[in-house]
Design an enzyme around this catalytic site. Structure first.
Site, PDB file in Angstrom:
ATOM      1  CE  LYS A  16      -3.851  -2.453   2.230  1.00 28.77           C
ATOM      2  NZ  LYS A  16      -4.945  -2.388   3.237  1.00 28.77           N
ATOM      3  CG  PHE A  62     -13.200   0.918   7.215  1.00 28.00           C
ATOM      4  CD1 PHE A  62     -12.763   0.543   5.950  1.00 28.00           C
ATOM      5  CD2 PHE A  62     -13.810  -0.030   8.021  1.00 28.00           C
ATOM      6  CE1 PHE A  62     -12.929  -0.761   5.494  1.00 28.00           C
ATOM      7  CE2 PHE A  62     -13.980  -1.345   7.568  1.00 28.00           C
ATOM      8  CZ  PHE A  62     -13.536  -1.707   6.299  1.00 28.00           C
ATOM      9  NE  ARG A  90      -6.788 -12.788   4.927  1.00 20.20           N
ATOM     10  CZ  ARG A  90      -7.390 -11.602   4.872  1.00 20.20           C
ATOM     11  NH1 ARG A  90      -7.210 -10.816   3.822  1.00 20.20           N
ATOM     12  NH2 ARG A  90      -8.171 -11.203   5.842  1.00 20.20           N
ATOM     13  CB  THR A  96      -7.239  -5.514   9.721  1.00 15.07           C
ATOM     14  OG1 THR A  96      -7.799  -6.692   9.150  1.00 15.07           O
ATOM     15  CG2 THR A  96      -7.546  -4.316   8.847  1.00 15.07           C
ATOM     16  NE  ARG A 110      -2.367  -5.733   6.892  1.00  8.65           N
ATOM     17  CZ  ARG A 110      -3.507  -6.349   6.584  1.00  8.65           C
ATOM     18  NH1 ARG A 110      -3.989  -7.296   7.377  1.00  8.65           N
ATOM     19  NH2 ARG A 110      -4.157  -6.033   5.490  1.00  8.65           N
ATOM     20  CG  ASN A 120      -3.632  -2.298   6.727  1.00  2.00           C
ATOM     21  OD1 ASN A 120      -3.446  -1.850   5.603  1.00  2.00           O
ATOM     22  ND2 ASN A 120      -4.652  -3.072   7.035  1.00  2.00           N
ATOM     23  CG  HIS A 123      -4.966  -6.458  -0.325  1.00  4.52           C
ATOM     24  ND1 HIS A 123      -6.220  -6.518   0.225  1.00  4.52           N
ATOM     25  CD2 HIS A 123      -4.993  -7.289  -1.405  1.00  4.52           C
ATOM     26  CE1 HIS A 123      -6.988  -7.336  -0.491  1.00  4.52           C
ATOM     27  NE2 HIS A 123      -6.266  -7.822  -1.492  1.00  4.52           N
ATOM     28  CD  GLU A 134      -8.438  -9.081  -3.899  1.00  2.13           C
ATOM     29  OE1 GLU A 134      -7.281  -9.448  -3.579  1.00  2.13           O
ATOM     30  OE2 GLU A 134      -9.329  -8.844  -3.054  1.00  2.13           O
TER      31      GLU A 134
HETATM   32  P1  RTP Z   1      -6.923  -6.213   3.117  1.00  2.65           P
HETATM   33  O1  RTP Z   1      -8.257  -6.499   2.471  1.00  2.65           O
HETATM   34  O2  RTP Z   1      -6.357  -4.847   2.750  1.00  2.65           O
HETATM   35  O3  RTP Z   1      -5.916  -7.309   2.955  1.00  2.65           O
HETATM   36  O4  RTP Z   1      -7.150  -6.125   4.703  1.00  2.65           O
HETATM   37  P2  RTP Z   1      -8.037  -7.014   5.627  1.00  2.65           P
HETATM   38  O5  RTP Z   1      -8.715  -8.105   4.875  1.00  2.65           O
HETATM   39  O6  RTP Z   1      -7.192  -7.352   6.809  1.00  2.65           O
HETATM   40  O7  RTP Z   1      -9.098  -5.942   6.108  1.00  2.65           O
HETATM   41  P3  RTP Z   1     -10.552  -5.606   5.499  1.00  2.65           P
HETATM   42  O8  RTP Z   1     -11.540  -5.824   6.569  1.00  2.65           O
HETATM   43  O9  RTP Z   1     -10.759  -6.287   4.190  1.00  2.65           O
HETATM   44  O10 RTP Z   1     -10.427  -4.047   5.279  1.00  2.65           O
HETATM   45  C1  RTP Z   1      -9.825  -3.558   4.121  1.00  2.65           C
HETATM   46  C2  RTP Z   1      -8.891  -2.433   4.476  1.00  2.65           C
HETATM   47  O11 RTP Z   1      -9.641  -1.316   4.946  1.00  2.65           O
HETATM   48  C3  RTP Z   1      -8.855  -0.589   5.880  1.00  2.65           C
HETATM   49  N1  RTP Z   1      -9.545  -0.521   7.166  1.00  2.65           N
HETATM   50  N2  RTP Z   1      -9.534   0.531   7.933  1.00  2.65           N
HETATM   51  N3  RTP Z   1     -11.202   0.747  11.154  1.00  2.65           N
HETATM   52  C4  RTP Z   1     -10.453   1.150  10.144  1.00  2.65           C
HETATM   53  O12 RTP Z   1      -9.933   2.243  10.104  1.00  2.65           O
HETATM   54  C5  RTP Z   1     -10.245   0.228   9.027  1.00  2.65           C
HETATM   55  N4  RTP Z   1     -10.714  -1.011   8.940  1.00  2.65           N
HETATM   56  C6  RTP Z   1     -10.270  -1.483   7.751  1.00  2.65           C
HETATM   57  C7  RTP Z   1      -7.537  -1.317   6.036  1.00  2.65           C
HETATM   58  O13 RTP Z   1      -6.612  -0.735   5.133  1.00  2.65           O
HETATM   59  C8  RTP Z   1      -7.916  -2.718   5.609  1.00  2.65           C
HETATM   60  O14 RTP Z   1      -6.784  -3.444   5.214  1.00  2.65           O
HETATM   61 MG    MG Z   2      -9.846  -7.787   3.036  1.00  8.30          MG
END
Ligand code: RTP
Ligand code: MG
Length: 156
Positions: A16, A62, A90, A96, A110, A120, A123, A134
């Site tokens: 990112k 968010f 992952r 996250t 991360r 973070n 991805h 994707e």
């Molecule tokens: P990613 O898709 O980026 O691999 O991350 P992830 O599965 O761990 O998290 P996801 O729930 O899919 O959320 C996508 C991205 O949104 C941002 N986020 N910000 N509370 C917050 O401020 C918040 N929650 C999520 C993060 O960049 C997250 O990776």
């Molecule tokens: Mg995700």
């Protein structure tokens, strides 16, 4: 050369915008953990492209913050290949939220390169079917940037 087994899987990793300056360390970690990089691309996405990519989150609080962050500079998309790639990548990046990642281990990517809950660093696709979509977004033609979503405000 690395062995190419039958159980190879693909996943889409994104470095990112906040972590692009750590590109070298991240690529080293990718290879040290037994992945190959099939394709890699640095690109600055437009707002509608990020909204399309993350459309599963469009109703989340968010979402605006996420889209602003992901358009704040260039990112690096990588198609990773290896055994159990989706889950293993992952596991390598960690939870996250950067703070939670730090609590779980300083080796997590991360924890090493992230900033907070949104910025973070990395991805990883959450399933094989997400990975396919994707990877096509960044490297294919069907959903690729510059094609389906480009200048299409209905994606948003
Ligand atoms: P990613 O898709 O980026 O691999 O991350 P992830 O599965 O761990 O998290 P996801 O729930 O899919 O959320 C996508 C991205 O949104 C941002 N986020 N910000 N509370 C917050 O401020 C918040 N929650 C999520 C993060 O960049 C997250 O990776
Ligand atoms: Mg995700």
């Amino acid at each position: 050369a690395k062995s190419v087994g039958k159980n190879q899987e693909r996943t889409l990793a994104i470095i990112k915008p906040d972590a692009v300056r750590h590109l070298g360390d991240i690529i080293s970690a990718v290879y040290e953990n037994g992945f190959n990089i099939a394709r890699m691309r640095m690109v600055k996405l437009a707002q509608n492209e990020v909204m399309y990519f993350y459309s599963e989150h469009k109703t989340k609080d968010f979402f605006p913050r996420l889209c602003e962050f992901m358009t704040s500079g260039p990112l690096v998309a990588m198609e990773l290949v290896g055994p159990d790639a989706v889950n293993r990548w992952r596991s390598m990046i960690g939870p996250t939220d950067t703070q939670r990642a730090r609590e779980q281990g300083s080796h997590l990517l991360r924890a090493r390169f992230g900033t907070d809950g949104t910025r973070n660093a990395l991805h990883g696709s959450d399933s094989a079917s997400s990975a396919q979509r994707e990877i096509s977004f960044f490297f294919g033609s069907k959903y690729g940037v510059n094609t389906a979503c480009y200048n299409d405000t209905t994606c948003c």
